[in-house]
Write a protein that holds these residues in place. Structure first.
Motif, PDB file in Angstrom:
ATOM      1  N   THR A   8       0.838  -1.190   0.000  1.00  0.00           N
ATOM      2  CA  THR A   8       0.000   0.000   0.000  1.00  0.00           C
ATOM      3  C   THR A   8       0.865   1.230   0.000  1.00  0.00           C
ATOM      4  O   THR A   8       1.910   1.285   0.657  1.00  0.00           O
ATOM      5  CB  THR A   8      -0.911   0.035   1.239  1.00  0.00           C
ATOM      6  OG1 THR A   8      -0.112  -0.261   2.368  1.00  0.00           O
ATOM      7  CG2 THR A   8      -2.027  -0.961   1.114  1.00  0.00           C
TER       8      THR A   8
ATOM      9  N   LYS B 232     -11.104   2.766   0.566  1.00  0.00           N
ATOM     10  CA  LYS B 232     -10.223   1.713   1.083  1.00  0.00           C
ATOM     11  C   LYS B 232     -10.323   1.548   2.600  1.00  0.00           C
ATOM     12  O   LYS B 232      -9.346   1.275   3.284  1.00  0.00           O
ATOM     13  CB  LYS B 232      -8.774   1.984   0.680  1.00  0.00           C
ATOM     14  CG  LYS B 232      -8.617   2.070  -0.828  1.00  0.00           C
ATOM     15  CD  LYS B 232      -7.189   2.310  -1.220  1.00  0.00           C
ATOM     16  CE  LYS B 232      -6.999   2.240  -2.708  1.00  0.00           C
ATOM     17  NZ  LYS B 232      -7.790   3.187  -3.504  1.00  0.00           N
ATOM     18  N   ARG B 323      -3.536  -7.417  -9.289  1.00  0.00           N
ATOM     19  CA  ARG B 323      -2.478  -6.751 -10.034  1.00  0.00           C
ATOM     20  C   ARG B 323      -2.301  -7.413 -11.393  1.00  0.00           C
ATOM     21  O   ARG B 323      -2.156  -6.727 -12.421  1.00  0.00           O
ATOM     22  CB  ARG B 323      -1.169  -6.785  -9.247  1.00  0.00           C
ATOM     23  CG  ARG B 323      -0.084  -5.915  -9.838  1.00  0.00           C
ATOM     24  CD  ARG B 323       1.021  -5.649  -8.846  1.00  0.00           C
ATOM     25  NE  ARG B 323       0.542  -5.009  -7.637  1.00  0.00           N
ATOM     26  CZ  ARG B 323       0.336  -3.697  -7.523  1.00  0.00           C
ATOM     27  NH1 ARG B 323       0.561  -2.922  -8.543  1.00  0.00           N
ATOM     28  NH2 ARG B 323      -0.099  -3.189  -6.396  1.00  0.00           N
ATOM     29  N   ASP B 326      -5.094  -6.323 -13.521  1.00  0.00           N
ATOM     30  CA  ASP B 326      -4.887  -4.953 -13.964  1.00  0.00           C
ATOM     31  C   ASP B 326      -3.875  -4.919 -15.119  1.00  0.00           C
ATOM     32  O   ASP B 326      -4.050  -4.202 -16.106  1.00  0.00           O
ATOM     33  CB  ASP B 326      -4.378  -4.108 -12.788  1.00  0.00           C
ATOM     34  CG  ASP B 326      -4.531  -2.627 -13.047  1.00  0.00           C
ATOM     35  OD1 ASP B 326      -5.163  -2.281 -14.068  1.00  0.00           O
ATOM     36  OD2 ASP B 326      -4.036  -1.831 -12.245  1.00  0.00           O
ATOM     37  N   THR B 327      -2.832  -5.732 -15.003  1.00  0.00           N
ATOM     38  CA  THR B 327      -1.790  -5.750 -16.014  1.00  0.00           C
ATOM     39  C   THR B 327      -2.338  -6.139 -17.383  1.00  0.00           C
ATOM     40  O   THR B 327      -1.887  -5.627 -18.405  1.00  0.00           O
ATOM     41  CB  THR B 327      -0.684  -6.733 -15.601  1.00  0.00           C
ATOM     42  OG1 THR B 327      -0.360  -6.477 -14.245  1.00  0.00           O
ATOM     43  CG2 THR B 327       0.530  -6.553 -16.446  1.00  0.00           C
ATOM     44  N   ASN B 331     -10.211  -3.453 -15.650  1.00  0.00           N
ATOM     45  CA  ASN B 331     -10.381  -2.357 -14.702  1.00  0.00           C
ATOM     46  C   ASN B 331     -10.843  -2.932 -13.368  1.00  0.00           C
ATOM     47  O   ASN B 331     -12.009  -3.279 -13.184  1.00  0.00           O
ATOM     48  CB  ASN B 331     -11.406  -1.365 -15.237  1.00  0.00           C
ATOM     49  CG  ASN B 331     -11.477  -0.126 -14.370  1.00  0.00           C
ATOM     50  OD1 ASN B 331     -11.159  -0.181 -13.185  1.00  0.00           O
ATOM     51  ND2 ASN B 331     -11.890   0.976 -14.950  1.00  0.00           N
ATOM     52  N   VAL B 332      -9.880  -3.071 -12.452  1.00  0.00           N
ATOM     53  CA  VAL B 332     -10.163  -3.745 -11.189  1.00  0.00           C
ATOM     54  C   VAL B 332     -11.298  -3.058 -10.443  1.00  0.00           C
ATOM     55  O   VAL B 332     -12.226  -3.703  -9.951  1.00  0.00           O
ATOM     56  CB  VAL B 332      -8.890  -3.785 -10.318  1.00  0.00           C
ATOM     57  CG1 VAL B 332      -9.197  -4.344  -8.947  1.00  0.00           C
ATOM     58  CG2 VAL B 332      -7.832  -4.606 -10.987  1.00  0.00           C
ATOM     59  N   TYR B 333     -11.212  -1.724 -10.368  1.00  0.00           N
ATOM     60  CA  TYR B 333     -12.227  -1.002  -9.598  1.00  0.00           C
ATOM     61  C   TYR B 333     -13.607  -1.211 -10.186  1.00  0.00           C
ATOM     62  O   TYR B 333     -14.567  -1.467  -9.471  1.00  0.00           O
ATOM     63  CB  TYR B 333     -11.894   0.506  -9.580  1.00  0.00           C
ATOM     64  CG  TYR B 333     -10.600   0.804  -8.896  1.00  0.00           C
ATOM     65  CD1 TYR B 333     -10.367   0.326  -7.610  1.00  0.00           C
ATOM     66  CD2 TYR B 333      -9.612   1.537  -9.514  1.00  0.00           C
ATOM     67  CE1 TYR B 333      -9.175   0.582  -6.974  1.00  0.00           C
ATOM     68  CE2 TYR B 333      -8.425   1.801  -8.888  1.00  0.00           C
ATOM     69  CZ  TYR B 333      -8.204   1.318  -7.610  1.00  0.00           C
ATOM     70  OH  TYR B 333      -7.018   1.565  -6.981  1.00  0.00           O
ATOM     71  N   TYR B 446      -7.440  -2.553  -3.424  1.00  0.00           N
ATOM     72  CA  TYR B 446      -6.444  -2.547  -4.494  1.00  0.00           C
ATOM     73  C   TYR B 446      -5.901  -1.142  -4.705  1.00  0.00           C
ATOM     74  O   TYR B 446      -6.655  -0.194  -4.884  1.00  0.00           O
ATOM     75  CB  TYR B 446      -7.063  -3.069  -5.787  1.00  0.00           C
ATOM     76  CG  TYR B 446      -6.081  -3.097  -6.917  1.00  0.00           C
ATOM     77  CD1 TYR B 446      -4.958  -3.914  -6.838  1.00  0.00           C
ATOM     78  CD2 TYR B 446      -6.250  -2.309  -8.035  1.00  0.00           C
ATOM     79  CE1 TYR B 446      -4.035  -3.937  -7.849  1.00  0.00           C
ATOM     80  CE2 TYR B 446      -5.328  -2.335  -9.066  1.00  0.00           C
ATOM     81  CZ  TYR B 446      -4.221  -3.146  -8.964  1.00  0.00           C
ATOM     82  OH  TYR B 446      -3.300  -3.169  -9.983  1.00  0.00           O
ATOM     83  N   GLU B 447      -4.580  -1.046  -4.666  1.00  0.00           N
ATOM     84  CA  GLU B 447      -3.926   0.230  -4.924  1.00  0.00           C
ATOM     85  C   GLU B 447      -3.243   0.125  -6.266  1.00  0.00           C
ATOM     86  O   GLU B 447      -2.462  -0.797  -6.490  1.00  0.00           O
ATOM     87  CB  GLU B 447      -2.861   0.512  -3.849  1.00  0.00           C
ATOM     88  CG  GLU B 447      -3.380   0.542  -2.456  1.00  0.00           C
ATOM     89  CD  GLU B 447      -3.696   1.950  -2.004  1.00  0.00           C
ATOM     90  OE1 GLU B 447      -3.529   2.880  -2.816  1.00  0.00           O
ATOM     91  OE2 GLU B 447      -4.117   2.106  -0.847  1.00  0.00           O
ATOM     92  N   LYS B 448      -3.514   1.055  -7.141  1.00  0.00           N
ATOM     93  CA  LYS B 448      -2.864   0.999  -8.456  1.00  0.00           C
ATOM     94  C   LYS B 448      -1.384   1.215  -8.343  1.00  0.00           C
ATOM     95  O   LYS B 448      -0.940   2.017  -7.552  1.00  0.00           O
ATOM     96  CB  LYS B 448      -3.478   2.048  -9.354  1.00  0.00           C
ATOM     97  CG  LYS B 448      -4.535   1.421 -10.227  1.00  0.00           C
ATOM     98  CD  LYS B 448      -4.836   2.280 -11.447  1.00  0.00           C
ATOM     99  CE  LYS B 448      -5.561   1.361 -12.377  1.00  0.00           C
ATOM    100  NZ  LYS B 448      -5.955   1.642 -13.567  1.00  0.00           N
TER     101      LYS B 448
END
Lengths: 325, 448
Positions: A8, B232, B323, B326-327, B331-333, B446-448
């Motif tokens: 994070t 989050k 991740r 996302d790769t 679009n995860v969100y 999830y953090e980009k």
């Protein structure tokens, strides 16, 4: 590996935004201003909802925008919100004795909140405080009214009842702690399930084995005077009892335990990062059980204090009723 | 490392995974400094008990049943077992229980023996399920001594009672497969139950009520999504808060608008034309209210969507390894938002079951923990639709048995009967029937 997904970046919390040179007191902002803002926002939303319920809306849309109708609706909303919030103020601070009542209501919340906080520090969500509170209340009431103990001097009887209640809460919380450590059963769901079990069991106990035969409604006999947690003031309108000081004391003790002892360090390490804790040779399972039991100990104490200091008898669903009222 | 073997992060770790750090899981997994368990006899006995706990438990229960029947039941009492339209059968209670208990012992022993041989591929756990069924039947026969129990009727009632649990579990599957823990199902169902009645009251149409129910649950779901995906927040905290919010809102709505509701309208029973005439199956499956059908349809739809469509693949990818997803351009969100809101939709149907299909009214806290039981059913079903459905059936059956006992005036206080479903939930969560592994990324923002 799945662990990678948890990386994070620092989240832009309010404190970080505000702790620029203009606001050098980040902790202060987070701890005081944010809750105050939250309360303010809650009051505003509450006012909106109250107005929605109190205002008589006109039958047609055309009437809605007429000046007299708007004025009337505004008046109704203001009156409704005013009445509600005045009641809130009077009940909590405004009248004599209401501050005492506020503090009385706060005692189980302090102890219960402490229980939840302790669980959090150990990485556990103890949603089962209510069930543990019931367990504590049952045992405290039993120790309080039972003829076996009624001859004891107050100096022995009261601590015995308090301790019994606290241990009962710890025992009730030990179950989900152990299940978590041994089988991985998630404590959120097991504790919620145990809440229901505790409430139903209390209901049963109060209706059958522990019921005061002479009482019209199901409740236990009143506890003997030796087990009563005394009130702080002699004036009958102030119901505030020593439980408040007990709660404050418990807060200090838990602070000391968590931040000044090895036990507390282990619990916090397991809560903050179980990988590290495990690598350092700490047992995650054992610490989960300890944290959960300590959390339940506080919850059980809350139940005992509620019975010994305020209710003096145990009724089924006493805390739920207290909650709704 | 496989996707399921996430390390034990207390927040991110979802249900039932922590056994991995269990000291008994092989000495090699223990960090240095841990006392190695020796191979002394006590330890080996313990491992044996842990490994075969279910078989041991059921053998013991079967023997207990026989012992109780021999000592507590007069040999003359008979129980009448009803099979719906097929009529009923009078059986001597004591002999029947003896027989069932013996079969229970045999099937437990069979599962034990099977798992020791090369035949363990045959999944001996099914024999344990058989033992569970036999034991329940034996207890029913004992409880109904001298009376009649309609088995088909009870199974039909189990399906009805399983409906909100199954719908809640399906809601949980969408949510957790995409990586968001949803403790708020209880709150969503409660809100839907309340607003369903309110909608019926406002528009005078029960289907409009259903619409409002579903929308209100979706609003709660949207809140959960925003809190846990955008801001989050800890997802368990967010869910718990929403549950409390739901209690508050519905209590307010009930006191303000629902106190003087008149007629208690419920959905009509919709018998499926030809199929409902089939003797046993028709009674159980094809003669129900719309929510029960919705549950069956959604179960199949979910199975297809999750495992046979692009959408399902994306959902599972996002839940297992965001991740990586996302790769490759997912679009995860967005996937998470959509799944959480779908979860709200399904939970809304489950909530409508309480008010619009069953009672026609709303009571404070009427969902009574069914949302949490639904999560247990989901875990039980290892995050698959059919598994969750069977878990829900188990809880529905426990509920039906409890009601039946109350009707039969079993000399046990009702409080003990009422805790049966909750205790079953705890037992199921401890993994008596095998370990469940959640989606790897569940609970982790999830953090980009």
């Amino acid at each position: 590996m799945s662990g990678k997904a948890t990386e994070t970046k620092p989240t832009p919390t309010a404190s970080r935004v505000l702790s620029t040179p203009i606001f050098p007191w980040a902790g202060f902002v987070d701890n005081l201003v944010i809750p105050l803002l939250a309360v303010l926002l809650a009051l505003i939303i509450g006012a909106l909802v109250i107005s929605l319920a109190k205002v008589q809306f006109p039958a047609t849309a055309a009437d809605f925008f007429k000046a007299d109708q708007l004025g009337r609706m505004w008046q109704e909303a203001i009156t409704g919100v005013g009445t509600a919030y005045r009641g809130l103020w009077d009940g909590s601070f405004g009248r004599s004795g209401s501050i005492s009542e506020t503090l009385v209501a706060a005692i189980p919340l302090i102890l219960g909140g402490l229980a939840v906080a302790l669980g959090f520090k150990g990485g556990l969500f103890n949603i089962g405080v209510e069930g543990q509170l019931y367990a504590g209340a049952v045992v405290a009431a039993w120790l309080g009214y039972n003829a076996l103990f009624s001859g004891l001097p107050g100096l022995v009887h009261l601590p015995l009842a308090l301790l019994g209640g606290a241990l009962a809460g710890a025992a009730w919380a030990f179950i989900p702690g152990l299940l978590k450590a041994r089988t991985g059963a998630h404590e959120v769901i097991t504790t919620i399930m145990l809440n229901y079990v505790a409430v139903f069991l209390t209901d049963y106990l109060v209706n059958f084995p522990m019921r005061d035969a002479g009482a019209s409604s199901p409740r236990t006999p009143f506890i003997s005077p030796g087990a009563i947690l005394p009130r702080l003031f002699s004036d009958a309108q102030f119901r505030l009892h020593w439980g408040l000081l007990l709660a404050v004391l418990a807060t200090v003790v838990i602070y000391w335990l968590l931040f000044k002892t090895t036990w507390g360090f282990e619990i916090r390490t397991v809560g903050a990062n179980p990988f590290t804790a495990r690598y350092a040779g700490m047992s995650i399972g054992r610490n989960s059980v300890i944290a959960m039991s300590l959390s339940g100990l506080l919850a059980g104490l809350a139940g005992a204090v509620q019975i010994l200091g305020l209710e003096y008898t145990l009724k089924g669903r006493f805390f739920l009723r207290h909650w709704i009222r | 490392m496989t996707a399921g073997s996430g390390l034990p992060d207390p927040v991110g770790r979802a249900f039932g995974e922590e056994g991995k750090v269990h000291p008994e899981r092989g000495a090699g997994e223990n960090p240095p400094g841990h006392a190695e368990r020796g191979s002394h006899i006590g330890h080996r006995l313990w491992v044996f008990i842990v490994q075969y706990k279910a078989a041991i438990l059921f053998t013991f229960l079967g023997l207990t049943l026989i012992w109780l029947a021999q000592n507590r039941l007069p040999s003359t009492v008979s129980t009448s077992l009803g099979f719906g339209a097929l009529g009923s059968l009078d059986v001597p209670a004591r002999a029947t229980i003896d027989l069932l208990g013996a079969m229970m012992v045999l099937s437990s022993a069979g599962s034990f023996l099977l798992s020791r041989t090369q035949w363990r591929e045959l999944r001996p756990s099914y024999l344990l399920w058989l033992a569970t069924a036999l034991g329940s039947l034996a207890i029913l026969v004992a409880a109904a001594q001298g009376n009649q129990i309609d088995l088909v009727g009870m199974l039909a009632q189990s399906i009805r009672l399983a409906t909100p649990i199954a719908l809640g579990a399906l809601a949980g599957i969408y949510c957790e497969r995409s990586g968001v823990i949803n403790i708020a199902i209880e709150g969503m169902m409660l809100t839907a139950a309340c607003f369903g009645i309110l909608g019926n009251l406002i528009w005078g149409n029960i289907w409009a009520g259903l619409g409002l129910a579903v929308v209100s649950a979706m609003v709660i779901a949207l809140l959960h999504a925003v809190l846990s995906i955008k801001f989050k927040t800890n997802q368990i905290v967010s869910g718990t808060v929403l549950n409390i919010l739901a209690v508050g809102i519905t209590g307010f709505v009930r006191r303000t608008w629902l106190l003087q509701t008149g007629g208690r309208e419920v959905f009509p029973i919709l018998p499926i034309p030809v199929l409902s005439r089939i003797p046993v199956i028709g009674e159980m499956f094809f003669n129900n209210g719309p929510m029960v059908y919705a549950m069956f349809i959604l179960m199949i739809v979910t199975q297809v969507v999750l495992f046979h469509t692009v959408w399902g693949l994306r959902t599972r990818a996002v839940g297992e390894h965001p991740r990586a997803a996302d790769t490759v351009g997912i679009n995860v969100y967005w996937v998470r938002y959509a799944n959480v809101i779908v979860s709200g939709l399904i939970a809304g149907l489950g909530g409508a079951w309480f008010s619009l299909e069953t009672t026609g009214g709303f009571d404070d806290n009427m969902t009574n923990g069914k949302g949490f039981i639904a999560l247990a059913a989901m875990i039980f079903g290892k995050w698959t639709p059919f598994g969750a459905m069977s878990g829900a059936m188990l809880f529905g059956f426990a509920d039906a048995v409890q009601f039946k006992f109350q009707i039969l005036n079993v000399p046990v206080p009702y409080q003990f009967l009422s805790i049966i479903p909750y205790v079953v939930t705890i037992i199921v969560l401890t993994g008596v029937m095998g370990r469940a592994i959640p989606p790897a990324a569940v609970g982790k923002p999830y953090e980009k």
